[in-house]
Write a protein that holds these residues in place. Sequence first.
Motif, short mmCIF file in Angstrom:
data_model
loop_
_atom_site.label_atom_id
_atom_site.label_comp_id
_atom_site.label_asym_id
_atom_site.label_seq_id
_atom_site.Cartn_x
_atom_site.Cartn_y
_atom_site.Cartn_z
N PHE A 102 12.86 24.69 -20.08
CA PHE A 102 13.86 23.86 -20.76
C PHE A 102 14.63 23.01 -19.75
CE2 PHE A 102 18.21 23.14 -22.09
CZ PHE A 102 18.09 22.68 -23.39
N CYS A 103 15.11 23.63 -18.70
CA CYS A 103 15.92 22.91 -17.71
C CYS A 103 15.11 21.85 -16.98
CB CYS A 103 16.52 23.90 -16.70
SG CYS A 103 17.78 24.99 -17.40
N THR A 104 13.89 22.19 -16.61
CA THR A 104 13.04 21.22 -15.91
C THR A 104 12.74 20.02 -16.79
OG1 THR A 104 12.01 22.99 -14.59
CG2 THR A 104 10.82 20.89 -14.75
N PHE A 105 12.38 20.28 -18.04
CA PHE A 105 12.02 19.19 -18.96
C PHE A 105 13.20 18.27 -19.25
CE2 PHE A 105 11.73 17.60 -23.35
CZ PHE A 105 10.59 16.81 -23.24
N PHE A 106 14.33 18.85 -19.63
CA PHE A 106 15.46 18.02 -20.05
C PHE A 106 16.19 17.38 -18.87
CE2 PHE A 106 14.86 20.27 -24.06
CZ PHE A 106 15.00 19.22 -24.96
N TYR A 107 16.04 17.94 -17.68
CA TYR A 107 16.58 17.25 -16.50
C TYR A 107 15.83 15.94 -16.29
CZ TYR A 107 18.33 16.50 -11.77
OH TYR A 107 18.92 15.97 -10.64
N ARG A 108 14.52 15.99 -16.49
CA ARG A 108 13.70 14.76 -16.34
C ARG A 108 13.94 13.80 -17.49
NH1 ARG A 108 7.86 17.29 -14.30
NH2 ARG A 108 8.63 18.02 -12.26
N VAL A 109 14.19 14.33 -18.68
CA VAL A 109 14.49 13.47 -19.82
C VAL A 109 15.79 12.69 -19.57
CG1 VAL A 109 15.23 13.47 -22.24
CG2 VAL A 109 13.25 14.84 -21.53
N ILE A 110 16.78 13.36 -19.02
CA ILE A 110 18.09 12.74 -18.80
C ILE A 110 18.08 11.79 -17.60
CG2 ILE A 110 20.52 13.21 -18.24
CD1 ILE A 110 20.18 15.88 -19.75
N PHE A 111 17.46 12.22 -16.49
CA PHE A 111 17.56 11.44 -15.25
C PHE A 111 16.25 10.81 -14.81
CE2 PHE A 111 20.97 14.72 -14.68
CZ PHE A 111 22.04 13.85 -14.74
N GLY A 112 15.15 11.17 -15.46
CA GLY A 112 13.86 10.68 -15.01
C GLY A 112 13.40 11.42 -13.77
N ILE A 113 12.32 10.95 -13.16
CA ILE A 113 11.81 11.55 -11.93
C ILE A 113 12.46 10.85 -10.75
CG2 ILE A 113 9.76 12.02 -10.54
CD1 ILE A 113 8.15 12.08 -13.11
N GLN A 114 13.26 11.58 -10.00
CA GLN A 114 14.03 11.00 -8.91
C GLN A 114 13.30 11.16 -7.58
OE1 GLN A 114 17.01 9.40 -9.44
NE2 GLN A 114 16.68 9.76 -11.62
N THR A 115 13.24 10.08 -6.81
CA THR A 115 12.68 10.16 -5.46
C THR A 115 13.71 10.69 -4.47
OG1 THR A 115 13.28 7.84 -5.09
CG2 THR A 115 11.05 8.29 -5.87
N VAL A 116 14.99 10.42 -4.76
CA VAL A 116 16.10 10.93 -3.95
C VAL A 116 16.96 11.82 -4.84
CG1 VAL A 116 18.11 10.36 -2.55
CG2 VAL A 116 16.10 8.88 -2.49
N PRO A 117 17.24 13.06 -4.44
CA PRO A 117 18.02 13.97 -5.30
C PRO A 117 19.40 13.40 -5.63
CG PRO A 117 17.02 15.16 -3.47
CD PRO A 117 16.81 13.71 -3.19
N LEU A 118 19.80 13.55 -6.88
CA LEU A 118 21.15 13.16 -7.29
C LEU A 118 22.13 14.20 -6.76
CD1 LEU A 118 20.39 12.24 -11.00
CD2 LEU A 118 20.50 10.70 -9.04
N LYS A 119 23.32 13.76 -6.38
CA LYS A 119 24.28 14.67 -5.78
C LYS A 119 25.68 14.44 -6.32
CE LYS A 119 21.90 15.44 -1.37
NZ LYS A 119 22.04 15.44 0.10
N VAL A 120 26.48 15.48 -6.25
CA VAL A 120 27.92 15.41 -6.51
C VAL A 120 28.64 16.00 -5.30
CG1 VAL A 120 27.69 15.56 -9.02
CG2 VAL A 120 28.00 17.65 -7.67
#
Length: 306
Positions: A102-120
């Motif tokens: 679930f987490c893997t799928f919906f993370y990609r649905v929300i942000f797409g496939i990222q070449t550089v990790p998103l960070k906070v």
Amino acid sequence: MQVFINLITRAFFMSTPLILGALGEVLAERTGMMVTAVEGIFLIGAWGGFIGAYLSGSMLAGFLLAMICGLLVAALYGVTTVYMHQHQIVMGTAIAILITGFCTFFYRVIFGIQTVPLKVTPLSVIRIPLLSRIPVIGQVLFSQNIVTYITYLLVPIVFFVIYRTSLGLSMRSCGENPEAADAAGINVTRTRFLAVLVAGCMGGVAGAYYSLCNVGMYTSEIIGGRGWIAFGICFLGNWNPVGALIFGIVFGISDALGTYVKALGNAAIPSELFSALPYILVIVLTVCRKQFNVPAKLGANYVKED
């Protein structure tokens, strides 16, 4: 000396989510419920916490979403085990696997496939005035983030609830003799379900700690079995909040040591050995433990007779 102080400070930092998750597990297991979905709860907490913080720009929103996500997964586990009387270990394992996908799928649905990790930006440290200036102790205990402070304050609170209140007596009764508790007018089903929900909320926040306080990002491997370590700490601590605190710190030290050795990059000492140290400790300490104060009906579903 400074290296040692930094290592212990890091150990207290890394022990926080383990203690928090273990405290939630203690509350649930005292009622007889083994929350074996804990790994999935940690993971969805990390996932929800990062998404909430990244999209809103607020750490508070991130932790709230993590708590809600943990609550929902715990509710699913509670409904299937408490009300539908399904096998606790099987359902927990199945839910944990489900959450991984679930987490893997919906993370990609929300942000797409990222070449550089998103960070906070990770949650900042709060230095308590005066106390943080005490040599050694000030840096170790009073230069941490707000979640760490709250977690350590929760230990005596949970201890008081379990051993000094009527609510705690009801919870322990549900785990030791649910038939007698039912005869005394305690709603065993509701007590167990609510305890599972509380454990889910605490586990969700514990998972978010890794994405919002530790690395400031989310990956599908971010938890890496630490939910199961929190589960093991509950056992090793004899279902006691103080025991959870002690073993949480022990595992925090091993986790911090692994991180420190990795940073050194010493080829003579395989860093993987220290990364595996917390999991080795779980096995060794469990095998060496002579006696466990196991709740009598832990893992046993309760079906009320008509």
